[in-house]
Design an enzyme around this catalytic site. Structure first.
Site, mmCIF file in Angstrom:
data_model
loop_
_atom_site.group_PDB
_atom_site.id
_atom_site.type_symbol
_atom_site.label_atom_id
_atom_site.label_comp_id
_atom_site.label_asym_id
_atom_site.label_seq_id
_atom_site.Cartn_x
_atom_site.Cartn_y
_atom_site.Cartn_z
ATOM 1 N N GLU A 14 6.134 5.180 -7.106
ATOM 2 C CA GLU A 14 5.498 5.962 -8.173
ATOM 3 C C GLU A 14 6.525 6.620 -9.090
ATOM 4 O O GLU A 14 6.285 6.760 -10.294
ATOM 5 C CB GLU A 14 4.548 7.004 -7.579
ATOM 6 C CG GLU A 14 3.192 6.455 -7.139
ATOM 7 C CD GLU A 14 3.229 5.760 -5.780
ATOM 8 O OE1 GLU A 14 4.310 5.753 -5.137
ATOM 9 O OE2 GLU A 14 2.193 5.215 -5.365
ATOM 10 N N HIS B 232 -6.481 11.580 0.614
ATOM 11 C CA HIS B 232 -7.147 10.701 -0.343
ATOM 12 C C HIS B 232 -8.423 11.349 -0.873
ATOM 13 O O HIS B 232 -9.400 10.660 -1.161
ATOM 14 C CB HIS B 232 -7.517 9.373 0.316
ATOM 15 C CG HIS B 232 -6.380 8.408 0.475
ATOM 16 N ND1 HIS B 232 -5.273 8.688 1.220
ATOM 17 C CD2 HIS B 232 -6.178 7.164 -0.013
ATOM 18 C CE1 HIS B 232 -4.444 7.647 1.196
ATOM 19 N NE2 HIS B 232 -4.969 6.708 0.451
HETATM 20 C C1 LIG Z 1 2.576 6.933 -2.163
HETATM 21 C C2 LIG Z 1 1.482 5.943 -2.010
HETATM 22 N N1 LIG Z 1 1.348 4.978 -2.930
HETATM 23 C C3 LIG Z 1 0.374 4.046 -2.812
HETATM 24 C C4 LIG Z 1 -0.499 4.070 -1.757
HETATM 25 C C5 LIG Z 1 -1.615 3.038 -1.646
HETATM 26 N N2 LIG Z 1 -1.335 2.094 -0.579
HETATM 27 C C6 LIG Z 1 -1.860 2.234 0.643
HETATM 28 S S1 LIG Z 1 -1.342 1.068 1.702
HETATM 29 C C7 LIG Z 1 -0.366 0.353 0.527
HETATM 30 C C8 LIG Z 1 0.437 -0.860 0.852
HETATM 31 C C9 LIG Z 1 1.509 -0.561 1.831
HETATM 32 O O1 LIG Z 1 2.185 -1.732 2.142
HETATM 33 P P1 LIG Z 1 3.192 -1.796 3.342
HETATM 34 O O2 LIG Z 1 4.105 -0.631 3.281
HETATM 35 O O3 LIG Z 1 3.801 -3.141 3.363
HETATM 36 O O4 LIG Z 1 2.319 -1.548 4.635
HETATM 37 P P2 LIG Z 1 1.141 -2.447 5.226
HETATM 38 O O5 LIG Z 1 -0.130 -1.912 4.631
HETATM 39 O O6 LIG Z 1 1.424 -3.855 4.905
HETATM 40 O O7 LIG Z 1 1.170 -2.188 6.702
HETATM 41 C C10 LIG Z 1 -0.483 1.022 -0.685
HETATM 42 C C11 LIG Z 1 0.200 0.642 -1.915
HETATM 43 C C12 LIG Z 1 -0.340 5.121 -0.824
HETATM 44 N N3 LIG Z 1 -1.167 5.241 0.219
HETATM 45 N N4 LIG Z 1 0.663 6.015 -0.964
#
Ligand SMILES: Cc1ncc(C[n+]2csc(CCOP(=O)(O)OP(=O)(O)O)c2C)c(N)n1
Ligand SMILES: Cc1ncc(C[n+]2csc(CCOP(=O)(O)OP(=O)(O)O)c2C)c(N)n1
Ligand SMILES: [Mg+2]
Ligand SMILES: [Mg+2]
Lengths: 309, 323, 323, 309
Positions: free
Chosen positions: B62, B131
């Site tokens: 972000e 959230h």
């Molecule tokens: C700071 C922040 N930005 C965006 C999100 C939205 N979000 C939730 S899960 C996710 C993907 C995360 O991917 P990864 O770190 O690869 O973990 P995975 O879900 O694959 O286990 C995103 C972008 C969030 N929760 N927090």
């Protein structure tokens, strides 16, 4: 019971728990966003069996399995998702943000990457409190691009803090492939660059995970600071419930399903053992589900308690 | 040339973004999962295909996303960046408050940052404390940032376009519970209005209710259920805030109720009450705010209900104040 | 056992930190340049030497610092972390709002985060827009975080200790223009008070002035210069805020003026006005706020003076309201 | 004039500007925090002579010299610090946060690391606006530990954006040695790990800096994305005015003063040339100072202009 069989059983417990949660969600008993870790169970299972009572796990929103592997009773997890009084936080955390410190599970975190600095703090505490605690934090491949994770790794390295950074590299952040979001797909290189010993392992093999985490715990215990583990895996379910996974190339999911840890270890151990492991897990989770559903909802009149002392 | 289309709230935003990309070649649209996947709520669906590389996915960064928006805007682009949940702004709040907000002022007008931050906020059943927050008040204390909060499909369309066309940073706060609601007739293609203004959702004589965000529909329901004769002013623009319209209404009704989903203490409702009472408009009864009870937001639906403002609480306030 | 010492404001904080480190073995003290260098304002001088590794320097990583404080606090430590300027909180605001504030509530009281964030804020001559903000209102909209704002040396000592002893996250907002001021008698070593309460800086009958932060001295100067008979309530604790004390005073005086250095719109002054007017306490004249005029803060001293509240503006308000 | 002489002269201009600012600050004409870059002049000078008109510089609070090297007239910089109407921002930016876009200087930033993502945005704009712009952002060694810098580097790498990341490694962050704050003192390794070409250079040699920046600009121009340059240097003055530098080990400052770029290049070119370069700089800055001091203060009644359009 052999270690392999124990691992398979532990992985089945997670899988069945997640399947149960999915069913409860589709039935409307559980509401809101739910993130399952189907396909990734070997990491939680392999890691947690090398953690000691005094160690502390900090996971992401995809944390049901980590909690279970850490020893949280499935009934208490399910009750949490069902907002029951018997849930680990009486339903205040819910699927994506619960904790159960009495089991060494210091909580999920729904802010990507935010658990890493907090785990570093738990390790910092260990420097002074004589607990011998090692803090393990797990996050995804996508979380590597959240600046706070680099900050946390550097702080742990600079201070030689007892932390294990586990990156579950399932190749996707929500609906976006990690390889489109980085130039260098070797994420462990970032830890190396900070002076942190880093390994890339097969995250679908609980034994390999256990070996890596075991070494990391020993390293931490001996005051030699953090370790970074990049565990390759695949989630074989959507990011959230309802995710149609249209972003996956043709054939990928099928290949992933062949290589998933339960299938792999099940084939190795043979059908008879595998079925026994599965059945025990099913029986246990079914009983836990029944108890969780039977528990009373948390009393709404308690909603405003515990904001401050 | 204006025509109408039947659009959901999400569809109206999509249409506004498409028009922006179409008619303002300097626009860019980016964020996590917005391009190839079309957004986790489907709001940006089809835009990558239609507009190519100007629509792109970003890492989960972000700070880099918002900083990149500031930098691109300074250089004359008109970036539209999506922060998936308002709660996530907080990992990168510096880029909004210390960077974007300062550009025009500190440079003495030599630079500007015509960027739009699209985000969405609020509670939905089962959402966790990280959230669920309503954070508009944090932005509204920051001079240099404009804030809009559409609730109806038409406003979602109009305000998005006004935001994109604005030469200062604007945060458009949407609400995910509205994206896939019923379709409504939306006038599309008309003139892009300047930022500012309010919507009068109900007209009445006995009380002025100022509200914004998804809770506007609870206010309407409470007004309709109680039969109280109320002016319901929806502040679709919170910065600039239409103080004059509120004062004019209160001058007539003599009563003020402010309703927001955000936490009561330090919410923007306090600012509305302060502006009205400072003005010296005579009030027949003390002003009142209804907002979330000072608390974090629990995931459990039955607990969240205790904390968040409900229609019956609004109705009770309406009745008590006009009794 | 209480004794007195002649201390500056900075010295009083240093004494409180020393006592915390001395008497609460679970305290840690860290931040950028706080240990070996003793702090960029010298406030933490000597503490590393006296208390060893519990006092340490950190990288320029506010997210990691604040996150580490949360994690250490959860585990039973009592971390005191310095954020050099309140403006810098914003690069890491998530760790305060989405993390620290949630710990006790979301865990249903199973965990707590007894951490103290020491920071300082406000304008000083020549400070740029990124080093001048007054950000207490952002924190005060966040349930789960306590906020204190000492101005006098005694309060700097007392509030710091109360914050450290508090079992919830507390942000203590100091002011760098005060650190090296005149020395004052400070009672040290007494009982550590629980958090909360206010200070009555002037007692009077015609108007209640609520204020906090370094501008309190401008308020005192304005009261003294105008000779207006005013209760001057300094809200040294903003969360918990002593609403009762304010109401009791206004009930007597019938007039309310709130003065803060922070930007007017969305400042905590609005909350004070809202609480008082909602209470129905009869007012002889509309309430009023004096704060920074909605603006970024320019570095130029002659420009900043136009934007920030000045003594004569406060005096004028006092006179106009009590005329 | 030879390139070396031009460099020496350019460095002297910065040095004298900074000395002038110091004097004005001690005299009370300039107020507030002021950060000088004495000792680090070779980086700004070497870098800026390889930048083109269309390029954009984003610096830190330690940016007077960068602005000067970029072509901002010294009078306008001084007037800014003196809050005059003729200052680049009429005094709204002041020492630590001014900009002069008409000279390709897009501003100082007083939030550590915050300029990096903004520079990436300027490079992003270049992808679409046909300007051919390369964005150069400069920050300190300490800024490497601010998460946003890693985020910015990764985004630039993933998108092949035309950015030059220059890390002025002066070994200190304010009063704290970088080597106490990291395990791996090779900061360029972090860029490498992100897939970004990275070099470590002698930041006290303007020619070496120019070569590295020149290559980086070419790389960016050809669509090959960002470069990271770690330029070793030392500041030979306090972090802020009044900094007693008690944190420096004995003898360090003396050694640094022998190795500082003006001394080094001056010795190479000989006293005659060096003195000429210095004198020209002194004359120019003295005249600029006079004009800046003679300019009227910005009218206070303008304080509230330009907040919004
Ligand atoms: C700071 C922040 N930005 C965006 C999100 C939205 N979000 C939730 S899960 C996710 C993907 C995360 O991917 P990864 O770190 O690869 O973990 P995975 O879900 O694959 O286990 C995103 C972008 C969030 N929760 N927090
Ligand atoms: C986010 C943030 N944290 C802390 C500071 C305070 N601060 C100003 S300069 C500085 C040191 C920076 O060191 P470095 O990056 O090495 O740059 P240098 O000053 O040596 O050029 C610090 C900590 C700040 N301005 N911003
Ligand atoms: Mg992933
Ligand atoms: Mg440095």
């Amino acid at each position: 019971m052999s270690q392999e069989l124990a691992d398979l059983h532990a992985m089945w417990r997670i899988r069945v728990l997640e399947e149960t949660i999915l069913r409860l969600r589709l039935d409307g008993d559980v509401v809101g966003s739910v993130h399952l870790e189907n396909g990734q169970e070997a990491i939680a299972v392999g890691a947690c069996r090398r953690l000691r009572k005094q160690d502390a796990v900090f996971s992401t929103y995809r944390g049901h399995g980590w909690a279970l592997a850490r020893g949280v009773p499935p009934e208490k997890i399910l009750a949490e998702l069902l907002y029951r009084r018997t849930g680990v936080n009486g339903g205040r955390g819910g699927s994506a943000h619960f904790s159960a410190p009495e089991y060494g599970f210091y909580g999920e975190n729904s802010i990507v990457g935010a658990g890493a600095p907090i785990a570093v703090g738990a390790a910092l505490a260990a420097k002074f409190d004589g607990s011998g605690r090692v803090a393990l934090t797990v996050f995804g491949d996508g979380a590597m691009n959240q600046g706070g994770v680099t900050e946390a790794m550097n702080l742990a390295a600079a201070m030689d803090l007892p932390v294990v950074f586990v990156c579950e590299n399932n190749k996707y952040s929500e609906l976006t492939p990690i390889n489109d979001m980085v130039r260098n797909p070797d994420l462990s290189a970032r830890a190396h660059a900070l002076g942190i010993p880093a390994v890339r392992i097969d995250g679908n093999d609980p034994a390999e995970v256990a070996a890596a985490v075991g070494l990391a715990v020993t390293t931490a215990e001996h005051g030699r600071g953090p370790t970074f583990i990049e565990a390759a895996t695949r989630r074989i379910t959507g990011h959230y419930i309802g995710d149609a996974q249209t972003y996956r190339p043709a054939g990928e999911l099928e290949a992933d399903e062949k290589n998933e840890p339960l299938v792999r270890l099940g084939q190795k151990l043979g059908e008879a053992q595998a079925q026994k492991a599965e059945q025990r897990a099913r029986d246990e989770i079914a009983a836990a589900t029944e108890r969780a559903l039977a528990a009373p909802l948390t009393d709404p009149s308690t909603a405003r308690e515990h904001l401050y002392v | 040339m204006s025509e109408t289309a039947k659009l959901t709230y999400g569809g109206a935003i999509n249409a506004a973004l498409a028009r922006s990309l179409d008619q303002m070649p300097e626009t860019l649209l980016f964020g996590e999962d917005v391009a190839l996947p079309g957004g986790v709520f489907g709001v940006t669906r089809g835009l990558r295909k239609a507009y190519g590389e100007r629509v792109f996915d970003t890492p989960i960064s972000e700070t880099a996303m918002l900083g990149a928006a500031v930098g691109a805007a300074i250089m004359g682009r008109r970036p539209i960046v999506e922060i998936m949940w308002a709660d996530f702004m907080l990992v990168a709040f510096d880029q909004i408050v210390n960077q974007a907000a300062n550009v025009r002022y500190v440079s003495e007008g030599r630079l500007s940052a015509p960027m739009t931050i699209r985000t969405q906020q609020g509670n939905a059943p089962g959402a966790c404390a990280q959230h669920s927050q309503n954070l508009e008040a944090l932005l509204l204390h920051v001079p240099g940032i404009r804030v809009a909060m559409p609730v109806q499909a038409q406003d979602a369309y109009d305000l998005t376009l006004s935001a994109v066309a604005c030469d200062d940073p604007v945060v458009v706060i949407e609400n995910r519970t509205l994206y896939a609601g019923a379709k409504a007739e939306v006038q599309i293609g008309g003139q892009i209005a300047p930022i500012g203004g309010h919507r009068l959702r109900r007209a009445g004589d006995d009380i002025t209710v100022v509200t914004w965000g998804a809770i506007t529909s609870s206010v309407e329901a409470a007004v309709d259920a109680t039969g109280v004769s109320a002016d319901v002013i929806e502040a679709v623009w919170l910065n600039p805030f239409d103080t004059e319209a509120v004062l004019a209404s209160v001058r007539r009704t003599g009563r003020l109720l402010v309703v927001h989903e955000a936490n009561l203490t330090g919410g923007f409702g306090a600012e509305v009450v302060a502006r009205v009472t400072e003005s010296g408009v005579p009030l027949k009864t003390p002003p009142k705010r209804v907002g979330a009870k000072d608390s974090r937001i629990p995931a459990a639906v039955q607990l969240a209900r205790e904390v968040l403002p409900q229609t019956d609480e609004i109705a009770a306030a309406l009745k008590a104040m006009t009794r």
